[in-house]
Design a protein around this motif. Structure first.
Motif, short mmCIF file in Angstrom:
data_model
loop_
_atom_site.label_atom_id
_atom_site.label_comp_id
_atom_site.label_asym_id
_atom_site.label_seq_id
_atom_site.Cartn_x
_atom_site.Cartn_y
_atom_site.Cartn_z
N PRO A 59 -29.21 -20.30 1.18
CA PRO A 59 -27.86 -19.30 0.09
C PRO A 59 -27.15 -19.90 -1.32
N ALA A 60 -26.42 -21.25 -0.36
CA ALA A 60 -25.70 -22.19 -1.51
C ALA A 60 -26.18 -22.85 -2.95
N PHE A 61 -27.72 -22.25 -2.75
CA PHE A 61 -28.51 -22.54 -4.10
C PHE A 61 -29.39 -21.10 -4.67
N VAL A 62 -30.19 -20.76 -4.31
CA VAL A 62 -30.26 -19.77 -5.17
C VAL A 62 -29.59 -18.29 -4.57
N LYS A 63 -28.35 -18.49 -3.93
CA LYS A 63 -28.17 -16.70 -3.41
C LYS A 63 -28.57 -16.71 -1.95
N TYR A 64 -29.56 -16.40 -2.29
CA TYR A 64 -29.90 -15.96 -0.93
C TYR A 64 -31.10 -16.30 0.03
N HIS A 65 -31.91 -17.08 -1.07
CA HIS A 65 -33.43 -16.66 -1.17
C HIS A 65 -34.44 -17.82 -2.08
N ALA A 66 -33.31 -18.65 -1.39
CA ALA A 66 -34.27 -20.16 -2.44
C ALA A 66 -35.53 -20.93 -2.10
N PRO A 67 -36.89 -21.24 -3.14
CA PRO A 67 -37.43 -21.34 -2.91
C PRO A 67 -38.14 -22.31 -2.17
N PHE A 68 -37.29 -23.25 -2.18
CA PHE A 68 -36.53 -25.38 -1.74
C PHE A 68 -35.89 -25.60 -1.78
N VAL A 69 -35.28 -26.08 -0.64
CA VAL A 69 -34.05 -26.31 -1.13
C VAL A 69 -33.56 -28.02 0.00
N PRO A 70 -32.37 -29.39 -0.70
CA PRO A 70 -32.10 -30.44 0.11
C PRO A 70 -32.66 -30.40 1.44
N SER A 71 -32.27 -29.69 2.73
CA SER A 71 -32.34 -29.66 3.48
C SER A 71 -33.53 -30.11 3.86
N MET A 72 -34.92 -29.35 3.46
CA MET A 72 -35.82 -29.61 3.51
C MET A 72 -36.80 -30.16 3.40
N ALA A 73 -36.66 -31.65 2.66
CA ALA A 73 -37.27 -32.55 1.97
C ALA A 73 -37.99 -33.52 3.03
N LYS A 74 -36.80 -33.41 4.35
CA LYS A 74 -37.17 -34.50 5.00
C LYS A 74 -38.50 -34.28 6.08
N PRO A 75 -38.57 -33.04 6.64
CA PRO A 75 -39.21 -31.94 7.23
C PRO A 75 -40.31 -32.06 6.90
N VAL A 76 -40.59 -31.68 5.47
CA VAL A 76 -41.55 -31.16 4.58
C VAL A 76 -42.32 -33.52 4.31
N GLY A 77 -41.08 -33.47 4.26
CA GLY A 77 -42.27 -35.14 4.36
C GLY A 77 -42.58 -35.93 5.06
N ASP A 78 -41.79 -35.80 6.40
CA ASP A 78 -42.04 -36.40 7.72
C ASP A 78 -43.44 -35.21 7.93
N LEU A 79 -43.74 -34.83 7.36
CA LEU A 79 -44.59 -33.60 8.29
C LEU A 79 -45.79 -34.03 7.32
N ILE A 80 -46.02 -34.49 5.78
CA ILE A 80 -47.12 -34.92 5.35
C ILE A 80 -47.22 -36.45 5.34
N MET A 81 -46.34 -37.38 4.90
CA MET A 81 -46.40 -38.78 5.73
C MET A 81 -46.77 -38.73 6.54
N LYS A 82 -46.97 -38.21 7.90
CA LYS A 82 -47.51 -37.90 9.43
C LYS A 82 -48.78 -38.09 9.59
N LYS A 83 -49.50 -37.07 8.89
CA LYS A 83 -50.99 -37.03 8.55
C LYS A 83 -51.20 -38.07 7.90
N GLU A 84 -50.65 -38.51 6.28
CA GLU A 84 -50.87 -39.55 5.76
C GLU A 84 -51.36 -40.95 6.69
N ALA A 85 -50.29 -41.16 7.48
CA ALA A 85 -50.13 -42.58 8.62
C ALA A 85 -51.20 -42.55 9.20
N ALA A 86 -51.77 -41.42 9.49
CA ALA A 86 -52.92 -41.48 10.24
C ALA A 86 -54.26 -41.10 9.81
N ALA A 87 -54.30 -41.44 8.35
CA ALA A 87 -55.66 -41.61 7.93
C ALA A 87 -56.15 -42.67 7.72
N PRO A 88 -57.36 -42.26 7.41
CA PRO A 88 -58.16 -43.88 7.04
C PRO A 88 -57.44 -44.51 5.64
#
Length: 210
Positions: A177-206
């Protein structure tokens, strides 16, 4: 590579009124929308009639065509991630979980809604172990948190508890809510979880060939 697709414009009167209430348009002029169906977002048991050829089902086919295009370019299917926001989650989650070509990298739902209470029964065998990341704000003014919590039970049934948020609960976006009133598409708190998900797959890739 990042692909940012744009939806078509809807003229459905009830949906235009709903979009207007959320600050999108005047309720008359056509507005960009991934869907034309309208449901009560607080009731997780309400879903769209995806079986009927419609604006909504065509949007699912369109997203799947984008996934196939990237795979045809040489992108490994398990390095394809689909990130959805708001009503985009209705189309994106169905497109990913019913994608029968190959296992994909992951589905990310940020303040999103799936509108498919039957999704567990329809999930492709190829996606049964798909990593799903789901985050929502308890203060979201469009989709109520209790409804999203119930919605996520469908995801847990579809891919297993270990594959949903790494075995944890829904991530609460307290800064939404602090960024786009009440329905933001992406917020700073999600940067690490999203990055972790992608990098976990990246690390497992050949290792890629040079």
């Amino acid at each position: 590579r990042i692909v940012l697709p744009t939806a078509s414009k809807t003229t459905a009167p009830r949906l235009l009124e709903f979009l207007k209430a959320g600050g999108g348009g005047d309720g008359v002029e056509p507005q960009i929308s991934w869907v034309e169906s309208f449901k009560d977002f607080e009731d997780p048991k309400q879903g769209f009639d995806w079986a009927v050829p419609s604006y909504d089902s065509l949007a699912v086919e369109y997203v799947q065509s984008l996934i196939r295009k990237e795979i045809s370019r040489g992108i490994a299917p398990d390095r394809v991630f689909v990130l959805c926001h708001s009503q985009g989650g209705s189309v994106g989650s169905r497109a990913v979980l019913t994608f029968d070509d190959a296992p994909l990298g992951g589905l990310i739902m940020l303040s999103a809604w799936h509108a498919s209470p039957d999704i567990a029964a329809l999930t492709s065998e190829k996606q049964k172990s798909l990593p799903i990341l789901c985050a929502h704000s308890p203060s979201d003014g469009i989709v109520a948190f209790p409804g999203v919590r119930d919605m996520c039970e469908c995801f847990v049934e579809a891919v297993g508890k270990a594959n949903f948020n790494g075995g944890g609960p829904i991530i609460e976006e307290d800064d939404n809510p602090a960024f786009v009133k009440y329905h933001a598409p992406f917020v700073p708190s999600m940067a690490k979880p999203v990055g972790d998900l992608i990098m976990k797959k990246e690390a497992a890739a050949p290792a890629a060939e040079s």
